[in-house]
Design an enzyme around this catalytic site. Structure first.
Site, PDB file in Angstrom:
ATOM      1  N   HIS A 151      39.600  45.588  47.383  1.00  0.00           N
ATOM      2  CA  HIS A 151      38.564  44.844  47.137  1.00  0.00           C
ATOM      3  C   HIS A 151      38.226  44.150  48.525  1.00  0.00           C
ATOM      4  O   HIS A 151      39.091  43.868  49.218  1.00  0.00           O
ATOM      5  CB  HIS A 151      38.430  43.971  45.890  1.00  0.00           C
ATOM      6  CG  HIS A 151      37.435  43.223  45.815  1.00  0.00           C
ATOM      7  ND1 HIS A 151      36.903  42.357  46.643  1.00  0.00           N
ATOM      8  CD2 HIS A 151      36.407  43.452  44.900  1.00  0.00           C
ATOM      9  CE1 HIS A 151      35.746  41.699  46.142  1.00  0.00           C
ATOM     10  NE2 HIS A 151      35.438  42.560  45.186  1.00  0.00           N
ATOM     11  N   GLY A 197      27.209  35.189  51.094  1.00  0.00           N
ATOM     12  CA  GLY A 197      26.539  34.201  52.136  1.00  0.00           C
ATOM     13  C   GLY A 197      25.005  35.006  52.624  1.00  0.00           C
ATOM     14  O   GLY A 197      24.412  34.074  53.048  1.00  0.00           O
ATOM     15  N   ASN A 235      34.721  41.787  36.950  1.00  0.00           N
ATOM     16  CA  ASN A 235      35.728  41.522  38.103  1.00  0.00           C
ATOM     17  C   ASN A 235      35.580  40.090  38.072  1.00  0.00           C
ATOM     18  O   ASN A 235      34.707  39.349  38.450  1.00  0.00           O
ATOM     19  CB  ASN A 235      35.416  42.235  39.341  1.00  0.00           C
ATOM     20  CG  ASN A 235      36.544  41.386  40.372  1.00  0.00           C
ATOM     21  OD1 ASN A 235      37.438  40.929  40.149  1.00  0.00           O
ATOM     22  ND2 ASN A 235      36.248  41.710  41.532  1.00  0.00           N
ATOM     23  N   GLU A 261      30.888  48.885  47.258  1.00  0.00           N
ATOM     24  CA  GLU A 261      30.685  47.571  47.369  1.00  0.00           C
ATOM     25  C   GLU A 261      30.258  47.162  48.521  1.00  0.00           C
ATOM     26  O   GLU A 261      31.045  46.861  49.498  1.00  0.00           O
ATOM     27  CB  GLU A 261      31.537  46.622  46.842  1.00  0.00           C
ATOM     28  CG  GLU A 261      32.143  46.975  45.304  1.00  0.00           C
ATOM     29  CD  GLU A 261      32.387  45.673  44.673  1.00  0.00           C
ATOM     30  OE1 GLU A 261      32.008  45.093  43.743  1.00  0.00           O
ATOM     31  OE2 GLU A 261      33.450  44.936  45.236  1.00  0.00           O
ATOM     32  N   GLU A 297      37.417  41.453  49.410  1.00  0.00           N
ATOM     33  CA  GLU A 297      37.990  39.925  49.463  1.00  0.00           C
ATOM     34  C   GLU A 297      39.369  40.123  50.024  1.00  0.00           C
ATOM     35  O   GLU A 297      39.970  39.289  50.436  1.00  0.00           O
ATOM     36  CB  GLU A 297      37.511  39.243  48.151  1.00  0.00           C
ATOM     37  CG  GLU A 297      35.978  38.749  48.290  1.00  0.00           C
ATOM     38  CD  GLU A 297      35.682  38.750  46.586  1.00  0.00           C
ATOM     39  OE1 GLU A 297      36.566  38.454  45.709  1.00  0.00           O
ATOM     40  OE2 GLU A 297      34.441  38.723  46.715  1.00  0.00           O
ATOM     41  N   SER A 342      26.125  41.897  43.632  1.00  0.00           N
ATOM     42  CA  SER A 342      25.133  41.093  43.081  1.00  0.00           C
ATOM     43  C   SER A 342      24.520  41.915  41.936  1.00  0.00           C
ATOM     44  O   SER A 342      23.594  41.830  41.805  1.00  0.00           O
ATOM     45  CB  SER A 342      24.182  40.833  44.127  1.00  0.00           C
ATOM     46  OG  SER A 342      24.708  39.852  44.999  1.00  0.00           O
ATOM     47  N   LYS A 349      37.416  37.774  39.334  1.00  0.00           N
ATOM     48  CA  LYS A 349      38.079  37.392  40.388  1.00  0.00           C
ATOM     49  C   LYS A 349      38.764  36.027  40.286  1.00  0.00           C
ATOM     50  O   LYS A 349      39.852  35.994  39.279  1.00  0.00           O
ATOM     51  CB  LYS A 349      36.792  36.829  41.504  1.00  0.00           C
ATOM     52  CG  LYS A 349      35.951  38.219  41.722  1.00  0.00           C
ATOM     53  CD  LYS A 349      34.956  37.573  42.841  1.00  0.00           C
ATOM     54  CE  LYS A 349      34.091  38.966  43.038  1.00  0.00           C
ATOM     55  NZ  LYS A 349      33.296  39.012  44.099  1.00  0.00           N
TER      56      LYS A 349
END
Ligand code: PGA
Length: 253
Positions: free
Chosen positions: A94, A172, A9, A163, A96, A212, A11
């Protein structure tokens, strides 16, 4: 055993066609293992370029679609458009898109229906936002609402990616999921699918892990037989790391 699936991905990266082409060419210059299913999900603007340069062994995924085939949806891209460009897969839901673009479970359900209708294989992404969220509750709601009204004939073409949002490299938190926890999520997803459609569908459903994933930890995740592969973000843009990820994935054959 089915092939492990690795999805890159990208992104919203890279920022030029030249870099996108370099990424694909450098990847193809390696001897890629034959016994894994490798899928690249570039931004829309590079789909055509990647398709023309990725050879036969790499498949192509879109990162998103709208739920309509054509018409008054300024700025959107349809599943038919990406299919006509050569995509076989599409990532839907996803985190995001859910959390930065305000995508709701209802929109995700409509997108899934559209992907099935057009003949794309949807990769439904699900996962809880915070480590202390109730995973059972969140995943049950996300999976059930995404599949509302979707029949058993279609679910055989579905891929689900677990995910946990808190484990995504850019979230973060700096936290990484453990293989045991990822496996428990994958088993839970199978159980939800089993309850909805029957246990034979649950057993065959590919459930990926994402968050990750690197060359250091990939093996621990996909060595679990309940985890069918990985959805890789940041590390898929780092050629050396990504090659190692792909090679580690084939060890399970
Ligand atoms: P990451 O992203 O591998 O950079 O954590 C995964 C994803 O968001 O799909």
């Amino acid at each position: 055993m089915n092939k492990k699936i690795i999805i890159a991905n990208w992104k919203m990266n890279p920022s030029s066609q030249e870099e996108a082409l370099r990424l694909v060419k450098n990847l193809l210059a390696q001897r890629l293992p034959k016994n894994i299913e490798l899928i690249i999900a570039p931004p829309f603007v590079y789909l055509d370029l990647v398709k023309k340069n990725c050879g036969k062994e790499i498949k192509l995924a879109a990162q998103n679609i709208i739920w309509a085939e054509r018409g008054a949806y300024t700025g959107e891209i349809s599943s038919l458009m990406v299919k006509n460009l050569g995509c076989s897969h599409v990532i839907i839901g996803h985190s995001e898109r859910r959390h930065k673009m305000g995508e709701t479970d209802e929109m995700i359900n409509l997108k899934l229906k559209e992907a099935f209708k057009i003949g794309l294989i949807p990769v439904l992404a699900v996962g809880e936002k915070e480590p202390n969220n109730d995973m059972i509750k969140v995943l049950t709601l996300q999976v059930k609402s995404a599949l509302e009204g979707i029949g058993v004939s279609e679910v055989g073409r579905l891929i689900i990616a677990y995910e946990p949002v808190w484990a995504i490299s850019t979230s973060g938190t700096g936290m990484i999921d453990t293989p045991d926890h990822a496996l428990s999520a994958a088993l839970l997803i199978r159980k939800i699918i089993g309850n909805l459609y029957g246990s034979e569908w649950a057993a065959d459903l590919p459930v990926l892990y994402g968050g990750s994933v690197t060359s250091e930890n990939i093996y621990d995740f996909i060595a679990q037989s309940g985890i069918s592969g990985a959805l890789v973000g940041g590390a898929s843009l780092e050629l050396q790391d990504f090659i190692k990820i792909i090679k580690a994935a084939k060890i399970n054959e």
